[in-house]
Design an enzyme around this catalytic site. Structure first.
Site, PDB file in Angstrom:
ATOM      1  N   HIS A   1      41.870  21.852  22.061  1.00  0.00           N
ATOM      2  CA  HIS A   1      41.884  20.447  22.484  1.00  0.00           C
ATOM      3  C   HIS A   1      40.882  19.667  21.646  1.00  0.00           C
ATOM      4  O   HIS A   1      39.716  20.054  21.537  1.00  0.00           O
ATOM      5  CB  HIS A   1      41.532  20.333  23.963  1.00  0.00           C
ATOM      6  CG  HIS A   1      41.573  18.925  24.479  1.00  0.00           C
ATOM      7  ND1 HIS A   1      42.742  18.232  24.614  1.00  0.00           N
ATOM      8  CD2 HIS A   1      40.589  18.076  24.858  1.00  0.00           C
ATOM      9  CE1 HIS A   1      42.488  17.014  25.075  1.00  0.00           C
ATOM     10  NE2 HIS A   1      41.181  16.885  25.218  1.00  0.00           N
TER      11      HIS A   1
ATOM     12  N   TYR B   1      42.811   8.839  25.608  1.00  0.00           N
ATOM     13  CA  TYR B   1      41.774   8.412  26.540  1.00  0.00           C
ATOM     14  C   TYR B   1      40.535   8.008  25.738  1.00  0.00           C
ATOM     15  O   TYR B   1      40.330   8.451  24.600  1.00  0.00           O
ATOM     16  CB  TYR B   1      41.434   9.518  27.547  1.00  0.00           C
ATOM     17  CG  TYR B   1      40.907  10.812  26.949  1.00  0.00           C
ATOM     18  CD1 TYR B   1      39.587  10.928  26.507  1.00  0.00           C
ATOM     19  CD2 TYR B   1      41.728  11.936  26.858  1.00  0.00           C
ATOM     20  CE1 TYR B   1      39.106  12.111  25.973  1.00  0.00           C
ATOM     21  CE2 TYR B   1      41.255  13.128  26.320  1.00  0.00           C
ATOM     22  CZ  TYR B   1      39.948  13.215  25.875  1.00  0.00           C
ATOM     23  OH  TYR B   1      39.470  14.383  25.336  1.00  0.00           O
TER      24      TYR B   1
ATOM     25  N   ASP C   1      55.634  29.825  57.607  1.00  0.00           N
ATOM     26  CA  ASP C   1      56.682  29.325  58.491  1.00  0.00           C
ATOM     27  C   ASP C   1      57.935  30.102  58.130  1.00  0.00           C
ATOM     28  O   ASP C   1      58.459  29.942  57.022  1.00  0.00           O
ATOM     29  CB  ASP C   1      56.858  27.821  58.263  1.00  0.00           C
ATOM     30  CG  ASP C   1      57.938  27.217  59.129  1.00  0.00           C
ATOM     31  OD1 ASP C   1      57.716  27.067  60.341  1.00  0.00           O
ATOM     32  OD2 ASP C   1      59.013  26.869  58.580  1.00  0.00           O
TER      33      ASP C   1
END
Length: 818
Positions: free
Chosen positions: A228, A254, A542
């Site tokens: 990066h 940015y 669930d």
């Protein structure tokens, strides 16, 4: 040999934050080790931006906590992280991006964040260097900021050390001990000497080194280092210390202030994965060589937005590798090795998330569970297919390359597909299926030719129901046709991707009784709907439980949460070997046959009696369908008569063909998952991770009917439920019907009653049978009465709603029990 309660591996912002928060909770016997100096991994070369509003409730809460922590660290620890609360701007340079900002502005209201939707000129007054060419608007959040990443790690380490933690730099972990599935400690090397540190808990906060550390414990961690880049400019006229951060995702860039100049970076479309064959062992405190050709795309976007960049010198380029995950979410939590926790994969937003990560991991370690619902960040979300470096790399490259893209709801990722397919995959493709993917499985979202079915008005009539705005993206009129076919005739759904877990052994019944809120000690053949709770009464799972025999049960749960539920079961099973948990998901197909003609269709394929008297609702039987042995469960997730039909995978194609041939004379259609979602909304059936999470109890979620407090077993969470029942609910899940049928909620929209924001939408959609836009939301008990009027903000517009009694469709359940 020495002993520590916890050993933390990694001295970046993640590891130091965990140490800080563990000591805050009262733990003292903590050792943090780093192979080099603190912050010498990815932390030291991070840009340091802190933005709070994120794509999920949990992540936003974590970021908000972090910003609050960073404000007070200097005063508390005496070490200054150089927090600059300058605010942030995010620009929209396209209509779609402006819609995204409007959605974010509504989303922020549910957190009380002071996010403002402002004009381009207002944005330029805050950031005078920017060009407003093409800018349609912006959002401004004054409580965002930036800091010095190394300063943050050192401040957190200082706080941990002051409360008793031991920090040991230049101490490399060379082995991790594991016995009978539990971590026992680490072997470290320092100054040429080796030492065994026994530990109850080991935390892998190794950043991009986390996969290497994980392998020592036999744990796979899917992280890819990505190079990066960002630059620091020479001083720029007009730049001052209070300048807000600026993000322009349409230009991939940015900006923030740095000593009178600008720090500028972004996310290019052609990322550069690094060290795929292993990170060099001496790569500490180092950077990669500048890659100016790859950065050109970012520089072009920067000049378009801030023209002054073209005329100012660049003082330095930072090109540093950072650990990215295949879904751009953190990797947190306890692994399959008990006591071995992971906090890694920070995906270039780990500085913003470090405070929240430390707090949640510390709570998880101390209390056995985190405060928030961390499933989307849980290490257990990754299936075994992520052991493949090729698959992991493809998915990670895709998320990096699209980091700043607009991600519409129901968007499907493309990398690494197809991977896991049902036996009907080619058949469904031939019928025009449009596939989505979940947990590696290819699943039909809808079958496009169904949109032309004249029984439901045809394509043009159904197209008129397309929701406005984003809800109409990744949508087809075929969804409506399939939903209506299920209500009026029958539909056949391939649900093979459902997670199917078999729990067996002499202790199986007692084990499940101790975890399930409902009473599952029923006769063989009985199906029970239940939740599995944590100690606070929050809903951790669930699912349905089918008793196959005295000591054998089948648990069926959602595709995306199968790993989570299996891990929850395994984490709580006894150590005496009396309970076995097996994952049968890939070994069994599952087809859902539902609709008023379902019995007629099934009856023509079998000699077994499928009448209501012989085969009542919520029971299971072994039957034969055509030539195929089938376990049939009379259960529904769409609110119609029907069955889930399970068979060994090798019979899948024959089972589908048999049902399809029988059903064509009865109006049968093949359906997809988007129709199922529309149907379940009409019936008020919940979805775990959106409508119900660990943050809610069954009583608050309207699932009290599935709780058996009197079953004579002190199940996990029962004490909390008893206390909650006495105290009364904090909130109630309510069904909202919007006045405008084409204003469709996507989830997380703010809900206000009497002018006050009181909640957010958990899920929403259009009900084709009831012809209404439906949303669910938790409301305060005093604002949750049936008939209450309010408004939901849908992309900046407030749509009226009424709280209605649920379910909207077939409230007496007559259609599922004929």
């Amino acid at each position: 040999m020495s002993h520590a309660r916890t050993v933390i591996i990694g001295g970046g912002v993640g590891g130091t934050s965990i140490a800080y928060h563990l000591t805050e909770l009262g733990w003292r016997d903590i050792v943090l080790v780093d192979r080099a100096e603190l912050t010498s991994g990815s932390t030291f070369h991070s840009a340091g931006l802190v933005g709070q509003l994120r794509s999920s409730v949990t992540l936003t809460k974590m970021m908000m906590y972090g910003a609050d922590l960073y404000r007070r660290l200097a005063a508390e620890t005496g070490t200054d992280p150089a927090w600059h609360e300058v605010g942030s701007l995010r620009l929209a340079s396209s209509p779609a991006r402006f819609e995204e900002l409007r959605r974010q502005a509504g989303w922020a209201k549910t957190f009380g964040l002071p996010l403002e939707l402002i004009t381009a000129d207002e944005a330029r007054r805050l950031f005078p260097l920017m060009s407003v060419d093409g800018v349609l608007g912006a959002v401004y959040l004054p409580t965002d900021g930036w800091l010095d990443p190394s300063g943050l790690a050192l401040a957190l380490a200082a706080g941990a050390r002051a409360r008793g933690a031991t920090i040991r730099p230049h101490t490399r972990v060379v082995a991790i001990g594991v016995e009978r599935g539990r971590v026992t400690g680490v072997t470290v090397e320092h100054g040429g000497e080796r030492e065994l540190i026994e530990a109850d808990v080991v935390v892998n906060a190794g950043g991009m080194f986390a996969p290497e550390i994980g392998r020592m414990a036999g744990v796979d961690i899917p992280i890819v280092p990505m190079a990066h880049e960002y630059v620091f400019t020479e001083p720029v006229e007009g730049v001052h210390a209070g300048l807000p951060q600026l993000r322009d995702p349409d230009n991939l860039v940015y900006f923030r202030e740095e000593v009178g100049g600008l720090c500028m970076g972004g996310y290019e479309r052609h990322p550069a994965p690094w060290a795929l064959d292993g990170i060099p062992p001496d790569f500490n405190g180092k950077l990669l060589a500048p890659d100016w050709p790859r950065f050109a795309e970012i520089m072009d976007g920067a000049v378009r937005r801030v023209p002054a960049i073209a005329d100012v010198g660049v003082s330095r380029m930072i090109n540093g590798p950072e650990g990215f995950t295949p879904d751009n979410e953190f990797i947190l939590g306890e692994s399959d090795v008990r006591g071995f926790f992971v906090a890694a994969g920070f995906c270039a937003h780990g500085i913003a998330g470090a405070g929240g990560i430390g707090r949640q991991l510390a709570t998880w370690i101390v209390d056995g569970e985190p405060e928030l619902d961390l499933w989307k960040m849980d290490i257990r979300r990754f299936g075994p297919h992520y052991r493949s470096p090729t698959y992991t790399l493809a998915r990670t490259i895709e998320v990096y390359a699209t980091y700043y893209d607009i991600h519409y709801p129901n968007e499907e990722r493309q990398a690494g597909r197809p991977l896991r397919t049902s036996p009907t995959y080619e058949t469904l493709a031939g019928l025009g299926a449009v596939f989505g993917e979940k947990s590696g499985w290819e699943r039909p979202n809808w079958l496009e030719p169904n949109a032309d079915d004249p029984r439901f008005g045809g394509r043009d009539a159904l197209e008129a129901l397309r929701p406005r705005g984003w809800a109409g993206e990744h949508w087809s009129p075929a969804i409506g046709a399939e939903a209506l076919a299920t209500r009026r005739a029958a539909a056949l759904f391939d649900e093979t991707s459902f997670a199917k877990l078999e729990v067996g052994g002499p202790g199986a019944c007692a084990f499940l009784q101790g975890l399930a809120a409902n009473d599952i000690d029923r006769p063989p053949g009985a199906i029970v709907y239940t939740q599995l709770l944590d100690r606070r009464g929050g809903i951790q799972a669930d699912l349905t439980v089918t008793r196959l025999g005295p000591d054998r049960f089948l648990l069926v749960t959602g595709t995306a949460v199968g790993n989570h539920d299996a891990a929850w079961l395994r984490a709580h099973r006894p150590d005496d070997g009396s309970v076995e948990v097996r994952d049968l998901s890939a070994a069994r197909v599952c087809f859902g046959l539902w609709g008023p003609r379902a019995r007629d269709i099934l009856a023509t394929t079998t000699r077994d009696d499928v009448s209501d008297a012989a085969f009542p609702y919520l029971t299971a039987r072994e039957i034969t369908v055509g030539p195929v042995p089938v376990l049939a469960l009379r259960v529904t997730y769409v609110g119609e008569l029907g069955w889930e039909l399970y068979a060994p995978t090798e019979f899948g194609r024959a089972l589908w063909s048999t049902l399809w041939a029988s059903g064509r004379d009865h109006g049968l259609v093949a359906g997809g998952y988007r129709a199922i979602d529309a149907l379940r909304l009409e019936k008020g059936y919940r979805v775990w991770s959106s409508d119900i999470t660990p943050d809610e109890t069954p009583f608050e979620a309207g699932l009290g009917f599935a709780v058996a407090l009197d079953k004579g077993v002190d199940f996990l969470g029962r004490e909390a439920l008893v206390a909650a029942k006495t105290a009364g609910p904090r909130k109630r899940l309510r069904c909202l019907v919007l006045d405008d049928p084409r204003s469709v909620c996507l989830g997380n929209e703010p809900v206000r009653v009497e002018g006050e924001v009181v909640g957010r939408v958990t899920s929403g959609g259009y009900g084709f049978a009831v012809e209404r836009s439906i949303a669910y939301a938790y409301l305060p008990p005093d604002r949750a009465a049936i008939g209450t009027r309010g408004e939901v903000e849908v992309f900046g517009d407030w749509a009226g709603f009424e709280v209605v009694r649920e379910p909207l469709y077939d409230p007496d359940g007559a259609r599922i029990r004929p």
